[in-house]
Design a protein around this motif. Structure first.
Motif, PDB file in Angstrom:
ATOM      1  N   MET A   1     -21.817  23.573  23.631  1.00 20.31           N
ATOM      2  CA  MET A   1     -21.111  22.885  22.560  1.00 20.31           C
ATOM      3  C   MET A   1     -19.670  22.600  22.957  1.00 20.31           C
ATOM      4  O   MET A   1     -19.202  23.024  24.003  1.00 20.31           O
ATOM      5  N   LYS A   2     -18.970  21.873  22.096  1.00 21.78           N
ATOM      6  CA  LYS A   2     -17.569  21.582  22.378  1.00 21.78           C
ATOM      7  C   LYS A   2     -16.704  22.814  22.154  1.00 21.78           C
ATOM      8  O   LYS A   2     -16.980  23.610  21.250  1.00 21.78           O
ATOM      9  N   GLY A   3     -15.629  22.906  22.922  1.00 22.62           N
ATOM     10  CA  GLY A   3     -14.722  24.046  22.785  1.00 22.62           C
ATOM     11  C   GLY A   3     -14.239  24.233  21.360  1.00 22.62           C
ATOM     12  O   GLY A   3     -14.224  25.359  20.837  1.00 22.62           O
ATOM     13  N   ASN A   4     -13.869  23.151  20.710  1.00 26.94           N
ATOM     14  CA  ASN A   4     -13.365  23.255  19.332  1.00 26.94           C
ATOM     15  C   ASN A   4     -14.442  23.781  18.387  1.00 26.94           C
ATOM     16  O   ASN A   4     -14.165  24.592  17.500  1.00 26.94           O
ATOM     17  N   GLU A   5     -15.670  23.318  18.589  1.00 25.50           N
ATOM     18  CA  GLU A   5     -16.766  23.800  17.732  1.00 25.50           C
ATOM     19  C   GLU A   5     -17.030  25.283  17.976  1.00 25.50           C
ATOM     20  O   GLU A   5     -17.352  26.024  17.041  1.00 25.50           O
ATOM     21  N   ALA A   6     -16.901  25.692  19.243  1.00 23.39           N
ATOM     22  CA  ALA A   6     -17.156  27.095  19.594  1.00 23.39           C
ATOM     23  C   ALA A   6     -16.179  28.003  18.849  1.00 23.39           C
ATOM     24  O   ALA A   6     -16.556  29.079  18.372  1.00 23.39           O
ATOM     25  N   ILE A   7     -14.934  27.565  18.741  1.00 24.92           N
ATOM     26  CA  ILE A   7     -13.935  28.348  17.996  1.00 24.92           C
ATOM     27  C   ILE A   7     -14.392  28.496  16.542  1.00 24.92           C
ATOM     28  O   ILE A   7     -14.405  29.586  15.975  1.00 24.92           O
ATOM     29  N   ALA A   8     -14.785  27.357  15.940  1.00 22.87           N
ATOM     30  CA  ALA A   8     -15.159  27.364  14.521  1.00 22.87           C
ATOM     31  C   ALA A   8     -16.377  28.251  14.278  1.00 22.87           C
ATOM     32  O   ALA A   8     -16.381  29.089  13.368  1.00 22.87           O
ATOM     33  N   GLU A   9     -17.392  28.098  15.096  1.00 24.20           N
ATOM     34  CA  GLU A   9     -18.619  28.879  14.904  1.00 24.20           C
ATOM     35  C   GLU A   9     -18.341  30.370  15.124  1.00 24.20           C
ATOM     36  O   GLU A   9     -18.821  31.215  14.365  1.00 24.20           O
ATOM     37  N   ALA A  10     -17.548  30.678  16.158  1.00 22.77           N
ATOM     38  CA  ALA A  10     -17.234  32.086  16.446  1.00 22.77           C
ATOM     39  C   ALA A  10     -16.450  32.705  15.292  1.00 22.77           C
ATOM     40  O   ALA A  10     -16.646  33.867  14.945  1.00 22.77           O
ATOM     41  N   ALA A  11     -15.564  31.920  14.680  1.00 16.11           N
ATOM     42  CA  ALA A  11     -14.778  32.436  13.565  1.00 16.11           C
ATOM     43  C   ALA A  11     -15.700  32.762  12.387  1.00 16.11           C
ATOM     44  O   ALA A  11     -15.580  33.826  11.765  1.00 16.11           O
ATOM     45  N   ILE A  12     -16.643  31.864  12.100  1.00 22.53           N
ATOM     46  CA  ILE A  12     -17.578  32.109  10.998  1.00 22.53           C
ATOM     47  C   ILE A  12     -18.424  33.350  11.300  1.00 22.53           C
ATOM     48  O   ILE A  12     -18.602  34.217  10.445  1.00 22.53           O
ATOM     49  N   ASN A  13     -18.885  33.452  12.558  1.00 22.48           N
ATOM     50  CA  ASN A  13     -19.656  34.646  12.955  1.00 22.48           C
ATOM     51  C   ASN A  13     -18.846  35.920  12.796  1.00 22.48           C
ATOM     52  O   ASN A  13     -19.403  36.988  12.548  1.00 22.48           O
ATOM     53  N   ALA A  14     -17.527  35.803  12.970  1.00 23.31           N
ATOM     54  CA  ALA A  14     -16.665  36.988  12.873  1.00 23.31           C
ATOM     55  C   ALA A  14     -16.323  37.316  11.415  1.00 23.31           C
ATOM     56  O   ALA A  14     -15.529  38.205  11.148  1.00 23.31           O
ATOM     57  N   GLY A  15     -16.903  36.577  10.501  1.00 20.55           N
ATOM     58  CA  GLY A  15     -16.688  36.885   9.077  1.00 20.55           C
ATOM     59  C   GLY A  15     -15.504  36.166   8.470  1.00 20.55           C
ATOM     60  O   GLY A  15     -15.039  36.531   7.381  1.00 20.55           O
ATOM     61  N   CYS A  16     -15.007  35.149   9.161  1.00 19.78           N
ATOM     62  CA  CYS A  16     -13.909  34.362   8.586  1.00 19.78           C
ATOM     63  C   CYS A  16     -14.510  33.373   7.580  1.00 19.78           C
ATOM     64  O   CYS A  16     -15.297  32.503   7.955  1.00 19.78           O
ATOM     65  N   LEU A  17     -14.149  33.517   6.327  1.00 16.11           N
ATOM     66  CA  LEU A  17     -14.715  32.639   5.297  1.00 16.11           C
ATOM     67  C   LEU A  17     -13.670  31.712   4.690  1.00 16.11           C
ATOM     68  O   LEU A  17     -13.937  30.987   3.739  1.00 16.11           O
ATOM     69  N   TYR A  18     -12.451  31.771   5.242  1.00 16.43           N
ATOM     70  CA  TYR A  18     -11.380  30.907   4.717  1.00 16.43           C
ATOM     71  C   TYR A  18     -10.697  30.170   5.851  1.00 16.43           C
ATOM     72  O   TYR A  18     -10.063  30.783   6.703  1.00 16.43           O
ATOM     73  N   TYR A  19     -10.873  28.869   5.845  1.00 18.55           N
ATOM     74  CA  TYR A  19     -10.239  28.047   6.873  1.00 18.55           C
ATOM     75  C   TYR A  19      -9.378  26.990   6.185  1.00 18.55           C
ATOM     76  O   TYR A  19      -9.847  26.283   5.291  1.00 18.55           O
ATOM     77  N   PHE A  20      -8.140  26.902   6.614  1.00 18.53           N
ATOM     78  CA  PHE A  20      -7.223  25.905   6.046  1.00 18.53           C
ATOM     79  C   PHE A  20      -6.689  25.054   7.185  1.00 18.53           C
ATOM     80  O   PHE A  20      -6.112  25.587   8.130  1.00 18.53           O
ATOM     81  N   GLY A  21      -6.901  23.760   7.100  1.00 19.61           N
ATOM     82  CA  GLY A  21      -6.518  22.924   8.229  1.00 19.61           C
ATOM     83  C   GLY A  21      -5.880  21.623   7.803  1.00 19.61           C
ATOM     84  O   GLY A  21      -5.821  21.277   6.609  1.00 19.61           O
ATOM     85  N   TYR A  22      -5.391  20.944   8.815  1.00 23.29           N
ATOM     86  CA  TYR A  22      -4.862  19.604   8.619  1.00 23.29           C
ATOM     87  C   TYR A  22      -5.135  18.877   9.931  1.00 23.29           C
ATOM     88  O   TYR A  22      -4.827  19.410  10.990  1.00 23.29           O
ATOM     89  N   PRO A  23      -5.732  17.683   9.889  1.00 17.41           N
ATOM     90  CA  PRO A  23      -6.211  17.088  11.134  1.00 17.41           C
ATOM     91  C   PRO A  23      -5.100  16.702  12.120  1.00 17.41           C
ATOM     92  O   PRO A  23      -4.037  16.248  11.700  1.00 17.41           O
ATOM     93  N   ILE A  24      -5.369  16.934  13.369  1.00 16.40           N
ATOM     94  CA  ILE A  24      -4.514  16.443  14.454  1.00 16.40           C
ATOM     95  C   ILE A  24      -5.317  16.497  15.746  1.00 16.40           C
ATOM     96  O   ILE A  24      -6.021  17.474  16.005  1.00 16.40           O
ATOM     97  N   THR A  25      -5.256  15.432  16.499  1.00 16.17           N
ATOM     98  CA  THR A  25      -5.908  15.391  17.809  1.00 16.17           C
ATOM     99  C   THR A  25      -5.135  16.312  18.743  1.00 16.17           C
ATOM    100  O   THR A  25      -3.900  16.304  18.676  1.00 16.17           O
ATOM    101  N   PRO A  26      -5.773  17.071  19.628  1.00 16.23           N
ATOM    102  CA  PRO A  26      -7.206  17.100  19.942  1.00 16.23           C
ATOM    103  C   PRO A  26      -7.941  18.330  19.406  1.00 16.23           C
ATOM    104  O   PRO A  26      -8.726  18.938  20.109  1.00 16.23           O
TER     105      PRO A  26
END
Lengths: 228, 347
Positions: free
Chosen positions: B1-26
Motif C-alpha cells: 500500500m501507499k506510505g500515507n495509507e500505511a500510517i492511517a491503517e497502523a494508527a487505527i490498528n493502534a486504537g487511534c479513533l480520533y483523527y483531525f486533519g487538513y489537506p496538504i500535498t503530499p
C-alpha cells in the motif's frame, strides 16, 4: 469516425489510485504503437503529485509513443493544467490511438470535460483492479469504486484488467490467488475481464507456468524507476 | 500500500479513533483513508477548518485520554507549532505526522527532509522535546506509527513521525503485525469525567507561579532523560569494518545503502548508521563508530541539518563531510556513490 483498424480511438485507463494504472497505460500505449498505429499517451492525472506517467516520458518517446503531460507535472506548481493538444486530438478524427491515463478514484472527474467528445469518437474504458490495495480488497469494494469513477467521468467501464500486485515482492501465487477476485468483479460489472497483468522481470514468465493455462496474460515492462 | 495509507491503517490498528486533519500535498491520502475507514471502525475523522484547529482538536481528544492524531506537511506543521507546544506543556500523548515537502515558505510539493531542525529543535516555543521517529520504508511507516503511540503514552509526551513525500507516496507491501507492542500505563490523569467519584483532573499548561513552572519543566526533563537513555533506535548497515560511515535517515538511507553496496564491490569499505529516532539521537553509537572509522559522510535532503548532531556525536574525532540536495530534489544513488569514491580517494 470509426478508425480504420476497428479498435476505438480512445482507451481510458482508470481505477483506484495505486492500482497500477500508469504501468498498464504505458505498456498498452507501447503495444499499440508497435502495431504501427500513431499513439499518444495522455497523463491526465490531476490528483497525484508524483509517481506518474510523466516519469515514463523518456521510455515512451524511445518507443515512438508521444507523451502528453500536464504542463506542470512533477514541478512544484500544484495546478492541474492539461495540454491543449489533448483537446485537439480527442475532438479530431485521425486514425491515431489515444491512451488516457487517469488519476485515481475521483481524479476521473477530469474526464467529464472530454466525455462527450470521447463518446462521439468511440472508446473503451479499462478499469485496473488490484486485490492488494486495502480499499479495493474485496470485489464489492472494487465495484463500488468503479461505479464512483463512472459517475465522476460520465463514461462507462467496458472491461477490467487484473493488476493484483505486491510490487517487487509479487509472486506467481499472488496473481493466481487474485484470479477469482478479478473474475467476480467482471461478473458484477457485467464487463469482460481483459486479462491478468504481470511483470516478467519480477514474477518470471507466467506463460510457461501451467497453472496459468487458459488465462489471458498481459506481460508488462516496469514503467517507473526506483529511487534507490 | 501507499506510505500515507500505511500510517492511517497502523494508527487505527493502534486504537487511534480520533483523527483531525487538513489537506496538504503530499500527505492528503492520510485524511482520505481516515475519512473512509474511521466511520467503519466507530472512530472520528474530522477535516478541521485549518491546521491550527486540527492540532487543538487533537489536544482536546488527547486530554480526554483517547489516542488521537493529526497529520500535515511542512507548512502545515509550522501552523500547528503553537498547539504542539501546548500539548507538550500539558504532558499529553498524541501523534503528529509530518510528511515533509520542500521549503521554506510555500516551498514545493516534492519530497524533502528540511524540517529536521524544526522537529528536533524548534517545533514550538518553550523548553520541550518530541519523540521523533524517522521511517525509511512503507513497512516502517506502519510499525513506527504503532510504536509512536506506545512511546507517547509511556512518557506522556507528543511523538512525531517525520516522513517525506517520497515515502508517503510510494507503494510497498506492509505487515501490520510487525512491531513490538508494549504495556502502557493507565491514563489516570485523563480529563474524561470524574462522575463525582474521584478528584477532578485538570489538563493545563499555564502556571502563574514561575517556581511552579520551573518545577514542572524540570520534572518533564527528568522524563526526557529516561527517553534518551532507553529509547534510542537506529540501524547499522555494514559498519563493522567501515572506513567511511554514512549517516542518513528516512528515504535517503535507502539510497545510501544502494551506493554502499556499489562501492563495496570495488573494495571501498563504507557503511551506514541510520538513526530511526532523531530525538533521542544515537549520539553514543555514532561516538563509538568515531573511534573505529576514518571519516563520516552525512547525506540529507536539506542544506545540512542533522550533520550538526553528527558532528556533536563525533566530537571532532574524525572529519564529517556532507552531501545534500534540497528543494524537492532527491539525491541519486550515482551521486552518493561518486561522493563516497571521492572521499575514499583522499583517505
Amino acid at each position: 469516425m470509426v478508425p480504420k483498424n476497428g479498435a476505438p480511438a480512445v482507451t481510458v485507463i482508470c481505477g483506484h489510485y495505486g492500482a497500477g494504472k500508469t504501468n498498464v497505460a504505458v505498456n498498452l500505449a507501447i503495444a499499440s504503437r508497435r502495431t504501427g498505429r500513431a499513439t499518444y499517451l495522455a497523463d491526465v492525472d490531476i490528483v497525484n503529485p508524483y509517481f506518474r506517467a510523466a516519469d515514463a516520458a523518456e521510455m515512451l518517446r524511445r518507443e515512438g509513443v508521444e507523451p502528453l503531460i500536464p504542463l506542470f507535472a512533477n514541478s512544484n506548481v500544484d495546478i492541474p493544467a492539461l495540454p491543449p493538444l489533448l483537446t485537439s486530438l480527442i475532438e479530431g478524427c485521425g486514425n491515431e490511438k489515444i491512451v488516457v491515463d487517469v488519476g485515481g478514484d475521483d481524479g476521473a472527474v477530469v474526464l467529464g470535460r472530454y466525455a462527450e467528445a470521447i463518446r462521439r469518437r468511440g472508446y473503451e474504458m479499462i478499469c485496473v483492479v488490484n486485490r492488494f490495495r486495502p480499499l479495493t480488497a474485496s470485489p464489492e469494494d472494487a465495484v463500488e469504486g468503479t461505479r464512483e469513477i463512472e459517475a465522476a467521468s460520465g463514461l462507462r467501464v467496458t472491461g477490467i484488467v487484473n493488476n493484483s500486485s505486491l510490487g517487487e515482492e509479487t509472486s506467481p501465487e499472488d496473481i493466481l490467488g487474485s484470479v477469482p477476485y478479478a473474475e467476480e468483479i467482471a461478473r458484477l460489472l457485467e464487463v469482460p475481464l481483459v486479462g491478468h497483468a504481470f511483470i516478467p522481470e519480477i514474477t518470471g514468465d507466467l506463460s510457461e507456468d501451467r497453472r496459468f493455462t487458459g488465462l489471458t496474460l498481459i506481460p508488462m515492462k516496469r514503467a517507473t524507476k526506483s529511487l534507490f | 500500500m501507499k506510505g500515507n495509507e500505511a500510517i492511517a491503517e497502523a494508527a487505527i490498528n493502534a486504537g487511534c479513533l480520533y483523527y483531525f486533519g487538513y489537506p496538504i500535498t503530499p500527505q492528503t491520502e492520510i485524511s482520505e483513508y481516515m475519512a473512509k475507514r474511521m466511520p467503519k471502525v466507530g472512530g472520528l475523522c474530522l477535516q478541521a477548518e485549518s491546521e491550527i484547529s486540527a492540532i487543538n482538536m487533537t489536544m482536546g481528544a488527547a486530554a480526554s485520554g483517547a489516542r488521537a492524531m493529526t497529520s500535515s506537511s511542512s507548512p502545515g506543521i509550522s501552523l500547528k507549532s503553537e498547539g504542539i507546544s501546548y500539548i507538550a506543556g500539558c504532558d499529553l500523548p498524541c501523534l503528529i505526522v509530518n510528511v515533509q515537502r520542500g521549503g521554506p515558505g510555500l516551498g514545493g510539493i516534492q519530497p524533502s527532509q528540511s524540517d529536521y531542525y524544526q522537529a528536533t529543535r524548534g517545533v514550538g516555543h518553550g523548553d520541550l522535546r518530541l519523540i521523533v521517529l524517522a521511517p525509511s520504508s512503507v513497512q516502517e511507516m506502519a510499525s513506527l506509527t504503532a510504536e509512536a503511540f506506545d512511546l507517547a503514552d509511556t512518557y506522556r509526551m507528543p511523538a512525531m513521525l517525520l516522513a517525506d513525500g517520497a515515502l508517503g507516496q510510494m507503494m510497498e507491501p506492509v505487515d501490520f503485525s510487525l512491531f513490538e507492542k508494549r504495556e502502557v500505563p493507565e491514563k489516570e490523569w485523563a480529563a474524561n469525567g470524574h462522575g463525582g467519584k474521584r478528584k477532578k483532573n485538570i489538563v493545563n499548561s499555564l502556571f502563574i507561579d514561575p517556581q511552579e513552572l520551573e518545577n514542572s519543566v524540570m520534572k518533564r526533563y527528568e522524563r526526557y532523560k529516561i527517553v534518551e537513555q532507553k529509547e534510542v533506535k537506529y540501524e547499522e548497515y555494514m559498519t563493522d569494518d567501515a572506513d567511511i560511515v554514512l549517516v542518513a535517515f528516512g528515504i535517503t538511507a535507502r539510497i545510501c545503502k544502494s551506493a554502499i553496496a556499489a562501492v563495496r564491490k570495488d573494495g571501498i569499505k563504507a557503511g551506514l548508521l541510520r538513526p530511526i529516532t532523531l530525538w533521542p539521537f544515537p549520539k553514543k553509537e555514532i561516538g563509538a563508530l568515531a573511534d573505529r572509522a576514518k571519516a563520516f559522510l552525512t547525506v540529507e535532503m536539506n542544506m545540512g541539518q542533522m550533520v550538526d548532531d553528527v558532528r556533536l556525536a563525533v566530537n571532532g574525532k574524525k572529519p564529517v563531510d556532507l552531501y545534500t540536495r534540497t528543494g524537492g530534489m532527491i539525491p541519486s544513488v550515482d551521486e552518493v556513490e561518486e561522493k563516497i569514491r571521492a572521499m575514499a580517494a583522499s583517505l
